[in-house]
Design a protein around this motif. Structure first.
Motif, PDB file in Angstrom:
ATOM      1  N   ALA A  92      19.698  -5.504  -0.864  1.00 44.98           N
ATOM      2  CA  ALA A  92      19.286  -6.841  -1.281  1.00 44.98           C
ATOM      3  C   ALA A  92      20.099  -7.324  -2.473  1.00 44.98           C
ATOM      4  O   ALA A  92      20.564  -8.467  -2.509  1.00 44.98           O
ATOM      5  CB  ALA A  92      17.798  -6.841  -1.619  1.00 44.98           C
ATOM      6  N   VAL A  93      20.290  -6.455  -3.459  1.00 45.41           N
ATOM      7  CA  VAL A  93      21.089  -6.828  -4.630  1.00 45.41           C
ATOM      8  C   VAL A  93      22.541  -7.075  -4.219  1.00 45.41           C
ATOM      9  O   VAL A  93      23.180  -8.033  -4.668  1.00 45.41           O
ATOM     10  CB  VAL A  93      21.007  -5.732  -5.712  1.00 45.41           C
ATOM     11  CG1 VAL A  93      21.957  -6.034  -6.868  1.00 45.41           C
ATOM     12  CG2 VAL A  93      19.582  -5.620  -6.241  1.00 45.41           C
ATOM     13  N   GLY A  94      23.066  -6.215  -3.340  1.00 51.14           N
ATOM     14  CA  GLY A  94      24.424  -6.407  -2.855  1.00 51.14           C
ATOM     15  C   GLY A  94      24.587  -7.717  -2.105  1.00 51.14           C
ATOM     16  O   GLY A  94      25.605  -8.408  -2.238  1.00 51.14           O
ATOM     17  N   THR A  95      23.572  -8.075  -1.323  1.00 53.89           N
ATOM     18  CA  THR A  95      23.611  -9.351  -0.608  1.00 53.89           C
ATOM     19  C   THR A  95      23.646 -10.518  -1.578  1.00 53.89           C
ATOM     20  O   THR A  95      24.376 -11.493  -1.381  1.00 53.89           O
ATOM     21  CB  THR A  95      22.389  -9.475   0.319  1.00 53.89           C
ATOM     22  OG1 THR A  95      22.437  -8.435   1.308  1.00 53.89           O
ATOM     23  CG2 THR A  95      22.354 -10.827   1.010  1.00 53.89           C
ATOM     24  N   ASN A  96      22.878 -10.416  -2.660  1.00 60.76           N
ATOM     25  CA  ASN A  96      22.892 -11.482  -3.663  1.00 60.76           C
ATOM     26  C   ASN A  96      24.260 -11.612  -4.323  1.00 60.76           C
ATOM     27  O   ASN A  96      24.704 -12.713  -4.650  1.00 60.76           O
ATOM     28  CB  ASN A  96      21.821 -11.231  -4.728  1.00 60.76           C
ATOM     29  CG  ASN A  96      20.627 -12.142  -4.555  1.00 60.76           C
ATOM     30  OD1 ASN A  96      20.667 -13.094  -3.789  1.00 60.76           O
ATOM     31  ND2 ASN A  96      19.562 -11.876  -5.276  1.00 60.76           N
ATOM     32  N   THR A 104      17.381  -7.817 -12.096  1.00 66.64           N
ATOM     33  CA  THR A 104      18.554  -7.170 -11.496  1.00 66.64           C
ATOM     34  C   THR A 104      19.147  -8.039 -10.401  1.00 66.64           C
ATOM     35  O   THR A 104      20.369  -8.180 -10.284  1.00 66.64           O
ATOM     36  CB  THR A 104      18.161  -5.801 -10.917  1.00 66.64           C
ATOM     37  OG1 THR A 104      17.631  -4.978 -11.966  1.00 66.64           O
ATOM     38  CG2 THR A 104      19.355  -5.111 -10.288  1.00 66.64           C
ATOM     39  N   SER A 105      18.267  -8.634  -9.591  1.00 68.49           N
ATOM     40  CA  SER A 105      18.729  -9.510  -8.516  1.00 68.49           C
ATOM     41  C   SER A 105      19.473 -10.716  -9.069  1.00 68.49           C
ATOM     42  O   SER A 105      20.540 -11.097  -8.569  1.00 68.49           O
ATOM     43  CB  SER A 105      17.535  -9.975  -7.682  1.00 68.49           C
ATOM     44  OG  SER A 105      17.920 -10.899  -6.702  1.00 68.49           O
ATOM     45  N   GLU A 106      18.935 -11.320 -10.110  1.00 68.35           N
ATOM     46  CA  GLU A 106      19.569 -12.491 -10.709  1.00 68.35           C
ATOM     47  C   GLU A 106      20.914 -12.124 -11.340  1.00 68.35           C
ATOM     48  O   GLU A 106      21.886 -12.875 -11.238  1.00 68.35           O
ATOM     49  CB  GLU A 106      18.648 -13.096 -11.774  1.00 68.35           C
ATOM     50  CG  GLU A 106      19.166 -14.369 -12.407  1.00 68.35           C
ATOM     51  CD  GLU A 106      19.289 -15.512 -11.430  1.00 68.35           C
ATOM     52  OE1 GLU A 106      20.082 -16.436 -11.692  1.00 68.35           O
ATOM     53  OE2 GLU A 106      18.602 -15.491 -10.401  1.00 68.35           O
ATOM     54  N   THR A 107      20.965 -10.942 -11.959  1.00 70.73           N
ATOM     55  CA  THR A 107      22.231 -10.479 -12.530  1.00 70.73           C
ATOM     56  C   THR A 107      23.286 -10.295 -11.443  1.00 70.73           C
ATOM     57  O   THR A 107      24.462 -10.622 -11.633  1.00 70.73           O
ATOM     58  CB  THR A 107      22.026  -9.152 -13.282  1.00 70.73           C
ATOM     59  OG1 THR A 107      21.073  -9.351 -14.338  1.00 70.73           O
ATOM     60  CG2 THR A 107      23.328  -8.640 -13.887  1.00 70.73           C
ATOM     61  N   GLY A 108      22.861  -9.767 -10.290  1.00 67.01           N
ATOM     62  CA  GLY A 108      23.776  -9.614  -9.172  1.00 67.01           C
ATOM     63  C   GLY A 108      24.341 -10.945  -8.712  1.00 67.01           C
ATOM     64  O   GLY A 108      25.543 -11.062  -8.417  1.00 67.01           O
ATOM     65  N   MET A 109      23.493 -11.961  -8.662  1.00 69.02           N
ATOM     66  CA  MET A 109      23.943 -13.292  -8.258  1.00 69.02           C
ATOM     67  C   MET A 109      24.993 -13.836  -9.226  1.00 69.02           C
ATOM     68  O   MET A 109      26.049 -14.341  -8.823  1.00 69.02           O
ATOM     69  CB  MET A 109      22.754 -14.241  -8.199  1.00 69.02           C
ATOM     70  CG  MET A 109      23.113 -15.687  -7.904  1.00 69.02           C
ATOM     71  SD  MET A 109      23.584 -15.983  -6.187  1.00 69.02           S
ATOM     72  CE  MET A 109      21.953 -15.995  -5.427  1.00 69.02           C
ATOM     73  N   VAL A 110      24.703 -13.703 -10.539  1.00 68.75           N
ATOM     74  CA  VAL A 110      25.639 -14.204 -11.554  1.00 68.75           C
ATOM     75  C   VAL A 110      26.956 -13.431 -11.500  1.00 68.75           C
ATOM     76  O   VAL A 110      28.038 -14.008 -11.626  1.00 68.75           O
ATOM     77  CB  VAL A 110      25.006 -14.109 -12.957  1.00 68.75           C
ATOM     78  CG1 VAL A 110      26.016 -14.477 -14.036  1.00 68.75           C
ATOM     79  CG2 VAL A 110      23.787 -15.016 -13.046  1.00 68.75           C
ATOM     80  N   LEU A 111      26.860 -12.115 -11.293  1.00 69.18           N
ATOM     81  CA  LEU A 111      28.070 -11.300 -11.160  1.00 69.18           C
ATOM     82  C   LEU A 111      28.904 -11.773  -9.969  1.00 69.18           C
ATOM     83  O   LEU A 111      30.137 -11.903 -10.066  1.00 69.18           O
ATOM     84  CB  LEU A 111      27.693  -9.834 -10.988  1.00 69.18           C
ATOM     85  CG  LEU A 111      28.847  -8.863 -10.675  1.00 69.18           C
ATOM     86  CD1 LEU A 111      29.846  -8.846 -11.827  1.00 69.18           C
ATOM     87  CD2 LEU A 111      28.303  -7.456 -10.400  1.00 69.18           C
ATOM     88  N   GLY A 112      28.241 -12.029  -8.840  1.00 73.32           N
ATOM     89  CA  GLY A 112      28.951 -12.511  -7.665  1.00 73.32           C
ATOM     90  C   GLY A 112      29.635 -13.841  -7.919  1.00 73.32           C
ATOM     91  O   GLY A 112      30.778 -14.061  -7.487  1.00 73.32           O
TER      92      GLY A 112
END
Length: 253
Positions: free
Chosen positions: A23-27, A150-158
């Motif tokens: 899920a985090v990777g998808t974000n 963590t999910s939101e951080t993944g989105m910003v990183l992407g």
């Protein structure tokens, strides 16, 4: 014994860790596609198709509708369809939209471009909704806020990676093609960015300006389509990885 246990916030996520990671990777992938391709898409509309910022935004409204529709589809089907299936659908639509964008040329009608990009945003809407739902469903209750962070951080990183990677690759292709084009003699300061070259062309005689603008449009479109096609391949690989990670996760219903 109880006094020695770490507080809930310090305990690791233990429920479906593979699904949480997927899920985090998808974000991350969603953020990468949204920001990286979004930057190039609006540059394409404003330079190659010579639209004002306002008109480009209005023309792109269907892409927003695609994202909203994707969110609604994921919310409605998430309780009946397994995440592994839904994530493949989302990635498939996104990759399909990217592949369509990858077939553009400078003379392609704006409506064709917007159609392909709307398919892309439809897939992104499905993926973003599914990823956020999975993050909360697969994390222990006491870690829900941490998981959401963590999910939101993944989105910003992407998003950061998308702008950096896609922008860098597109610019490198543009500069290489402009430098190697035998049909033009680049004026001083030209050959770096499509927006800059369009501005320089306005100061040149009509024939030279037309030659520079045509070359700039061709070079930018080539960089844009190369990045889009490459991203489509990467997202296809991501679809396989996510489907494998989510294969044991049941539908919410």
């Amino acid at each position: 014994m109880d006094a020695a246990r770490p507080p809930p916030s310090a305990r690791p996520v233990a429920v479906h860790p593979a699904a949480f990671g997927a899920a985090v990777g998808t974000n991350i992938v969603v953020g990468l596609a949204m920001a990286g391709l979004g930057l190039l898409a609006f540059t394409f509309l404003q330079t190659v198709h010579d639209l004002s910022p306002l008109r480009a935004g209005l023309v792109a409204l269907p892409t927003i509708a695609g994202s909203i529709a994707g969110t609604a589809v994921a919310a409605r089907l998430g309780g009946r369809i397994r995440p592994a299936t839904l994530v493949v659908v989302g990635f498939g639509l996104t990759a399909g939209g990217l592949a369509g964008v990858g077939q553009l040329d400078p003379d392609t009608h704006v409506a064709v471009f917007i159609t392909g990009y709307t398919v892309l945003t439809l897939g992104i809407g499905i993926l973003g909704t599914l990823a956020n739902t999975l993050v909360l469903d697969t994390a222990p209750t006491e870690r829900a806020s941490s998981a959401a962070g963590t999910s939101e951080t993944g989105m910003v990183l992407g998003e950061a990676l998308g702008i950096a990677l896609f922008g860098t690759v597109s610019a490198a292709i543009y500069q290489r093609l402009m430098a190697r084009d035998p049909g033009i003699a680049l004026p001083d300061g030209a050959g770096n960015t499509v927006a800059g070259d369009v501005g320089i062309a306005r100061q040149l005689p009509a024939d030279e300006a037309a030659t520079l603008i045509d070359a700039a449009h061709e070079a930018f479109t080539s960089g844009f389509t190369t990045v889009s096609t490459t991203a489509a391949v990467l997202l296809t690989c991501a679809a396989v990885a996510a489907a494998v990670a989510l294969r044991r996760v049941p539908a919410r219903g």
